[in-house]
Design an enzyme around this catalytic site. Structure first.
Site, short mmCIF file in Angstrom:
data_model
loop_
_atom_site.label_atom_id
_atom_site.label_comp_id
_atom_site.label_asym_id
_atom_site.label_seq_id
_atom_site.Cartn_x
_atom_site.Cartn_y
_atom_site.Cartn_z
N ARG A 38 0.83 -1.22 0.00
CA ARG A 38 0.00 0.00 0.00
C ARG A 38 0.86 1.27 0.00
O ARG A 38 0.35 2.38 0.07
CB ARG A 38 -0.93 -0.01 1.21
CG ARG A 38 -1.95 -1.14 1.19
CD ARG A 38 -2.86 -1.06 2.39
NE ARG A 38 -3.77 0.05 2.27
CZ ARG A 38 -4.27 0.75 3.30
NH1 ARG A 38 -3.89 0.46 4.53
NH2 ARG A 38 -5.10 1.73 3.11
N TYR A 68 -11.10 -2.38 16.34
CA TYR A 68 -11.03 -0.98 15.92
C TYR A 68 -10.61 -0.88 14.45
O TYR A 68 -11.21 -0.12 13.68
CB TYR A 68 -10.03 -0.23 16.80
CG TYR A 68 -9.82 1.21 16.36
CD1 TYR A 68 -10.60 2.23 16.88
CD2 TYR A 68 -8.85 1.54 15.41
CE1 TYR A 68 -10.43 3.55 16.47
CE2 TYR A 68 -8.67 2.84 14.99
CZ TYR A 68 -9.45 3.85 15.52
OH TYR A 68 -9.28 5.15 15.09
N HIS A 84 7.65 -0.66 14.72
CA HIS A 84 6.88 -1.71 14.04
C HIS A 84 7.74 -2.96 13.82
O HIS A 84 7.32 -4.07 14.16
CB HIS A 84 6.38 -1.18 12.70
CG HIS A 84 5.66 -2.21 11.88
ND1 HIS A 84 4.31 -2.46 12.02
CD2 HIS A 84 6.11 -3.06 10.91
CE1 HIS A 84 3.96 -3.42 11.19
NE2 HIS A 84 5.03 -3.80 10.51
N GLN A 97 4.77 3.83 8.01
CA GLN A 97 4.30 2.95 9.09
C GLN A 97 5.27 1.80 9.38
O GLN A 97 5.12 1.11 10.38
CB GLN A 97 2.91 2.41 8.75
CG GLN A 97 1.84 3.50 8.77
CD GLN A 97 0.46 2.95 8.49
OE1 GLN A 97 0.13 2.57 7.38
NE2 GLN A 97 -0.36 2.92 9.52
N LYS A 115 -8.68 6.59 18.72
CA LYS A 115 -7.45 5.93 18.25
C LYS A 115 -6.30 6.01 19.27
O LYS A 115 -5.59 5.01 19.48
CB LYS A 115 -7.01 6.51 16.91
CG LYS A 115 -5.94 5.67 16.23
CD LYS A 115 -5.61 6.19 14.84
CE LYS A 115 -4.57 5.30 14.18
NZ LYS A 115 -4.18 5.77 12.84
N HIS A 173 8.92 -4.61 17.25
CA HIS A 173 7.81 -5.26 17.93
C HIS A 173 7.44 -6.59 17.25
O HIS A 173 7.25 -7.61 17.92
CB HIS A 173 6.59 -4.33 17.95
CG HIS A 173 5.42 -4.89 18.69
ND1 HIS A 173 5.43 -5.08 20.05
CD2 HIS A 173 4.21 -5.33 18.25
CE1 HIS A 173 4.27 -5.60 20.43
NE2 HIS A 173 3.52 -5.77 19.36
#
Length: 263
Positions: free
Chosen positions: A132, A182, A142, A137, A200, A145
């Site tokens: 995408r 969510y 990220h 991000q 959020k 983790h």
């Protein structure tokens, strides 16, 4: 002498592994998890190069199904742990590491193995960002983790698919049910997104609260009367602190600092 020490360490690792789990898929040999993480990192690099001069994929429908899958998978693991009499035999207590083969213990071991598989499936999320073109991000937070969670979940399956680990799993899966719930709602369109967007930041707060609860829980394992493995507890403890600090940094930069700028 150095080689002998290395061989002794390796021998101890092999001998101390949970004998029930050795033949389960993706548990043995240790090179399996290293290969998976290596392929994950290579895929990110190759995928980013591939997407350089290509338009971003939408993947809207895939993301919706993925979120539903995560909600169901995490809920099933919670159910399996509860059905394995977790709340009666383990709960928040310090339970010694015993490799029992009774039905309840095996159900708990299976739930922890499923958790490991789920953490490996979680690595797909990074490829979704790549396809995408959401490269912002794919942060250090990220990657750290996802990699450490996949590796530590494998470590728990190989050595500690019992006892105190179950509290970590059940709390983490509960947080993920909320989180992917969510994400699923936010994928339903702009109108729903407007309604839930103010909530959020709470997702990050919930994750940080999770880390704090787990840190407090792990402190129990360092007491002399607790027979839980101290080295494993120390590794998990340090990893939780790092995660907490990374998430706190993300929260401050994303929500607190942005509020100040808006003012």
């Amino acid at each position: 002498m150095y080689n002998m020490n290395l061989s002794n360490i390796y021998e101890n690792i092999v001998k101390n592994a949970d004998p029930r789990m050795k033949l389960w898929p993706l548990v043995d040999p240790p090179s399996t998890i290293i290969t998976i993480i290596g392929l994950y990192m290579i895929s990110i690099f190759i995928g980013s190069k591939y997407m350089n001069n290509r338009p971003a994929y939408s993947l809207k429908r895939f993301i919706q199904f993925y979120n539903i899958f995560q909600i169901l998978a995490n809920s099933i693991i919670i159910y399996m742990l509860l059905d394995g009499v977790w709340y009666e035999n383990i709960f928040i207590y310090c339970v010694p590491i015993t490799y029992s083969t009774d039905p309840a213990s095996m159900k708990i071991a299976l739930a922890i193995w499923y958790t490991m598989i789920l953490k490996m499936i979680d690595l797909i999320e990074t490829m979704i960002f790549v396809l995408r073109k959401k490269n912002n991000q794919i942060s250090f937070l990220h990657l750290y983790h996802h990699v450490t969670t996949a590796f530590l979940s494998w470590l728990c399956v190989r050595f500690y698919a019992v006892g105190i680990v179950t509290f970590i799993v059940i709390l983490n899966c509960s947080v993920h049910v909320i989180m992917y719930g969510y994400y699923f709602l936010s994928s339903l369109g702009p109108e729903i997104q407007k309604l839930i967007l103010p909530y959020k930041p709470i997702l990050t707060i919930i994750q940080m609260v999770q880390f704090v609860i787990l840190l407090i829980h792990l402190l129990r394992t360092f007491l002399p009367d607790c027979k839980a493995p101290k080295l494993a507890s120390f590794i998990l403890f340090i990893n939780l602190i790092i995660n907490l600090l990374l998430f706190l940094n993300f929260y401050m930069k994303t929500y607190k600092n942005s509020k100040t700028k808006n003012k």
